[in-house]
Scaffold this motif. Sequence first.
Motif, PDB file in Angstrom:
ATOM      1  N   MET A   1       1.004  -1.508   0.019  1.00 23.65           N
ATOM      2  CA  MET A   1      -0.020  -0.206  -0.114  1.00 23.65           C
ATOM      3  C   MET A   1       1.004   1.339   0.240  1.00 23.65           C
ATOM      4  O   MET A   1       1.933   1.473   0.594  1.00 23.65           O
ATOM      5  CB  MET A   1      -0.904  -0.081   1.262  1.00 23.65           C
ATOM      6  N   THR A   2       0.736   2.380  -0.742  1.00 17.59           N
ATOM      7  CA  THR A   2       0.422   3.640  -1.037  1.00 17.59           C
ATOM      8  C   THR A   2       0.357   4.511  -0.103  1.00 17.59           C
ATOM      9  O   THR A   2      -0.391   4.521  -0.340  1.00 17.59           O
ATOM     10  CB  THR A   2       1.562   3.808  -1.822  1.00 17.59           C
ATOM     11  N   VAL A   4      -0.713   8.645   0.740  1.00 17.40           N
ATOM     12  CA  VAL A   4      -0.706   9.652  -0.023  1.00 17.40           C
ATOM     13  C   VAL A   4      -1.641  10.939   0.691  1.00 17.40           C
ATOM     14  O   VAL A   4      -2.179  10.170   1.598  1.00 17.40           O
ATOM     15  CB  VAL A   4      -1.775   9.080  -1.323  1.00 17.40           C
ATOM     16  N   PHE A  26      -4.457   4.705   3.020  1.00 19.24           N
ATOM     17  CA  PHE A  26      -3.687   3.672   2.342  1.00 19.24           C
ATOM     18  C   PHE A  26      -4.470   2.968   1.488  1.00 19.24           C
ATOM     19  O   PHE A  26      -5.447   2.615   1.284  1.00 19.24           O
ATOM     20  CB  PHE A  26      -3.419   2.489   3.405  1.00 19.24           C
ATOM     21  N   LEU A  27      -3.899   3.166   0.407  1.00 16.64           N
ATOM     22  CA  LEU A  27      -4.801   2.287  -0.471  1.00 16.64           C
ATOM     23  C   LEU A  27      -4.463   1.333  -0.990  1.00 16.64           C
ATOM     24  O   LEU A  27      -3.327   0.371  -1.558  1.00 16.64           O
ATOM     25  CB  LEU A  27      -4.136   3.498  -2.257  1.00 16.64           C
ATOM     26  N   SER A  28      -5.790   0.824  -2.466  1.00 17.70           N
ATOM     27  CA  SER A  28      -5.991  -0.514  -2.481  1.00 17.70           C
ATOM     28  C   SER A  28      -5.258  -0.451  -3.951  1.00 17.70           C
ATOM     29  O   SER A  28      -5.432   0.930  -4.137  1.00 17.70           O
ATOM     30  CB  SER A  28      -7.876  -0.678  -2.843  1.00 17.70           C
ATOM     31  N   PRO A  29      -5.051  -2.005  -4.405  1.00 12.28           N
ATOM     32  CA  PRO A  29      -4.008  -1.513  -5.815  1.00 12.28           C
ATOM     33  C   PRO A  29      -4.901  -0.894  -6.959  1.00 12.28           C
ATOM     34  O   PRO A  29      -3.882   0.255  -7.112  1.00 12.28           O
ATOM     35  CB  PRO A  29      -4.050  -3.210  -6.218  1.00 12.28           C
ATOM     36  N   GLU A  31      -7.128   1.839  -6.312  1.00 17.23           N
ATOM     37  CA  GLU A  31      -5.924   3.186  -5.924  1.00 17.23           C
ATOM     38  C   GLU A  31      -4.623   3.455  -6.477  1.00 17.23           C
ATOM     39  O   GLU A  31      -4.480   4.570  -6.158  1.00 17.23           O
ATOM     40  CB  GLU A  31      -6.938   3.417  -4.736  1.00 17.23           C
ATOM     41  N   GLU A  32      -3.766   3.361  -6.152  1.00 20.38           N
ATOM     42  CA  GLU A  32      -2.529   2.969  -5.392  1.00 20.38           C
ATOM     43  C   GLU A  32      -1.675   3.307  -7.393  1.00 20.38           C
ATOM     44  O   GLU A  32      -1.577   4.518  -7.930  1.00 20.38           O
ATOM     45  CB  GLU A  32      -1.555   1.696  -5.421  1.00 20.38           C
ATOM     46  N   ALA A  35      -3.348   6.783  -7.680  1.00 21.65           N
ATOM     47  CA  ALA A  35      -2.644   7.634  -7.675  1.00 21.65           C
ATOM     48  C   ALA A  35      -1.249   7.893  -7.945  1.00 21.65           C
ATOM     49  O   ALA A  35      -0.538   8.586  -8.256  1.00 21.65           O
ATOM     50  CB  ALA A  35      -2.033   7.468  -6.112  1.00 21.65           C
ATOM     51  N   ILE A 488       1.798  11.326  -4.731  1.00 22.10           N
ATOM     52  CA  ILE A 488       2.474  10.201  -3.822  1.00 22.10           C
ATOM     53  C   ILE A 488       3.684  10.459  -2.604  1.00 22.10           C
ATOM     54  O   ILE A 488       3.910  11.496  -3.048  1.00 22.10           O
ATOM     55  CB  ILE A 488       3.652   9.824  -4.892  1.00 22.10           C
ATOM     56  N   ASP A 490       6.428   9.414  -0.363  1.00 24.60           N
ATOM     57  CA  ASP A 490       6.725   8.615  -0.173  1.00 24.60           C
ATOM     58  C   ASP A 490       8.805   8.280   1.413  1.00 24.60           C
ATOM     59  O   ASP A 490       9.063   8.980   0.804  1.00 24.60           O
ATOM     60  CB  ASP A 490       7.622   7.895  -1.310  1.00 24.60           C
TER      61      ASP A 490
END
Length: 512
Positions: A1-2, A4, A26-29, A31-32, A35, A488, A490
């Motif tokens: 999860m990424t 954002v 935290f994002l679902s795949p 949504e990632e 994003a 994003i 990070d």
Amino acid sequence: MTPVSGAAGLTGNDAPERLDRKKVIFLSPDEEILAGLGYKQEFKRAFSPFELFAVSFSIIGVFPSIASVLIYAVPNGGPSAMVWGWFVASLFLVCIGISMAELASAAPTSGGLYFWTHTLSSPRYKNVLAWVVGYANTIGLISGVASIDWGAAVQIMAAATIGSPGQSFTPTNGQTFAVYVAVVFSHALLCSLGTAFLARLQNVYVAVNIALCLAVIIAIPVATPKEFHNSASCALGNFTNLNGWPNGYAFILSFLSPVWTICSFDSSVHISEEATNAATAVPWAIVGSTAIGGILGTAIMVVLSFFMGTNINAIVNDPIGQPMAVILFNSLGQRGTIALWAFVVIAQYMMGSSTLLAASRQSFAFSRDGALPFSSYLYRMNSYTGTPVNTVWFTATCTALLGLLAFAGPAAIGAMFSGLPVAVISVSFMSFISVTFMFPSTPQTNASQMNYSVVVLGGVLLGSLLWYFFPKYGGVHWFKGPVPTLIIVDDDEEDKSSQERKELFQVEAAGV
């Protein structure tokens, strides 16, 4: 999860130079991936991979689409052009579908075509190219809704003609336009509903379309009287050219049937932000709908060519006004034709519904980036339905207005129909066929019979460029391409630059 941070409601020159980092989620795949393209998740992801395929397939609407544009194939070669023209063009269309699927797997977003253009173009021209592609795609989809819904109105009137005593009823332009407007705005009501309902509806659409194709493939050979049976040499080798173009060019004009029918496979791209597992589902939807549409269409054309009879002139000039309806009438009689034609109209209606859905999502995406007039009004999600109701009605209103072309003559309304190896083949065929369909249907023409596709396309391209370079207010002064609605984050790293995003996109598109 990424992780954002979000920034909502940013369009056009309202976007700040740098977004504030307010909260981390935290994002679902899916949504990632979105994003990574700079957008936050705004739609409910309710479309399954099969339902996403169903959108493209229902928009292709093989049999009702053939019924709408068969008039372009029958006089330009007759039976053999119907079969071989469809087969040859389908091969090229599959190549285009594969090329588009590759891009869609890397960047599945509603504004896919202009987003890809902006990301992959040189920095000097990316804004203006994305602008032109965005407007061409937006207006092209609206024109697609208009052509499909006009076809539905014409088919409804054809049913009225078939059912009238002695087929004596001849609809006026005003009557057809009234039916057309009713169809368009009924679609707007339907597409304003919730995403989950629209997703489930696609299952019905695909079932009706496949059942209709199979019914035609089975019923026509069984029911057609012997007098309308054709030999293999006639069905596959007879070339009847009624419009006066050289035979080679007439054969190329027969490509309009498959090109207009199958070319809407990109619609699943515009629904990608409402689909689960979009990076995989969208490309499979594109390739699957294109291939199946090509196969079913070829089968239908073969059946028609064997059971349409040899009198091509009679089919083209019959008072019913629809070659497909004439062929069905000869094969099934009045009652059988009306029964089958009712399902043709239903399938055509479903096509228009799905196309308006895709067109509204493209308009939403383009307004999200501030490019359309009234973007701040169009870029709104209805709190009750969770869908962009404003863009649905904007698209429907533009579609209804396009129908006014009918009063300029049949050629003007007809303008709405005209409208590494695989990539090279795809671009080459699209370039060639785009020029080809600017020509009129006959070599000798006049103002009322002129092919106004060149006017429509030229108007879109010229108008978008004039609006882009307009002094002070034009897009050149503020349009910077896709506008991020989130960034994003990070850990402590700097935000990804647009150049890094472009390099990432290129790597993913190459399948690395």
